[in-house]
Design an enzyme around this catalytic site. Structure first.
Site, PDB file in Angstrom:
ATOM      1  CB  ALA A   1     -54.116  99.015  87.508  1.00  0.00           C
TER       2      ALA A   1
ATOM      3  CG  ASN B   1     -58.952  92.875  85.173  1.00  0.00           C
ATOM      4  OD1 ASN B   1     -57.737  92.803  84.919  1.00  0.00           O
ATOM      5  ND2 ASN B   1     -59.619  91.914  85.776  1.00  0.00           N
ATOM      6  CG  HIS B   2     -60.208  99.969  83.945  1.00  0.00           C
ATOM      7  ND1 HIS B   2     -61.029  99.565  84.973  1.00  0.00           N
ATOM      8  CD2 HIS B   2     -59.720 101.166  84.326  1.00  0.00           C
ATOM      9  CE1 HIS B   2     -61.027 100.490  85.915  1.00  0.00           C
ATOM     10  NE2 HIS B   2     -60.239 101.474  85.548  1.00  0.00           N
ATOM     11  CB  ALA B   3     -55.212 100.854  80.667  1.00  0.00           C
TER      12      ALA B   3
END
Lengths: 146, 146
Positions: free
Chosen positions: A108, A61-63
């Protein structure tokens, strides 16, 4: 220094992502899978991390603004959802010689689908706290979508 | 080019080998273990390979002239026997954040002690067939022991 990759990261699309197969040397007693810098991954490996999580746990849960990552599921089964701000694609990694290259600028998250899953991630950069985008709205702004 | 490591490899001793602990970031849902070039391993990671073998299988049985390797058991349990031509030492790797640095000039073999064991090996060099010494007598000659 702002690298070319930084700018690329604003236009990366999930449409071009694909699972690749790495060299697998196997016989009836075992197997070897090889990852080489600038050969099986398009960068010099700076850092490798291994993530273990309980079954059905979700992580990620980050880019990243700059960091490219090559993900392998070296034990078990992991689902990876990639999002370029306009479209998502889902990939399953469950074979020892599969890998998924995620360029910078892709959001993602991962779901650990079996006990004892290990996600092994090869990175082109060291850990940099500033490289993370952990807020989805900030991610969309980063891409110029707001 | 003959590097300094080549000459070091003739005097490396198993007496200095030790299992090191890598950074482990864990909470109640999972964990992350990190390996960084020139930080947790004393070289730039050029190649990583993952070996899987049947339980009780033995592999290895060679030395390297130049290549340094950092071995981690990323699933299961692996026994590693290291031999400097004069003495042997045995190590067990069975925790996700343990690693064993094996410099060049050390003969080693591995026993896979549990099902689904994965030995992950970080190397400072690409694959080079010439770098392997697969005959124990040649290994002893290489060390100047014959």
């Amino acid at each position: 220094m702002v690298s070319i990759n930084y700018w690329d990261s604003k236009v990366n699309s999930v449409s071009t992502l694909l699972i690749t197969s790495l060299p697998l040397h196997s016989n009836n007693t075992g197997s070897v899978v090889v990852v080489e810098s600038e050969k099986n991954v398009p960068f010099i490996i700076s850092r490798v991390f291994m993530v273990r999580a309980l079954k059905n746990e979700k992580r990620g849960n980050h880019a990243h603004k700059l960091c490219q990552q090559f993900l392998m599921c070296t034990s078990g089964k992991v689902e990876i959802v990639c999002d370029d701000g306009q479209m998502t694609r889902t990939f399953i990694l469950d074979r020892p010689n599969q890998g998924l290259l995620i360029p910078a600028g892709i959001w993602a998250h991962q779901s650990y689908l079996s006990e004892d899953s290990v996600l092994t991630v090869f990175c082109d950069r060291r850990y940099e706290a500033d490289d993370y985008i952990a807020d989805y709205n900030v991610f969309r702004s980063f891409l110029g979508l707001e």
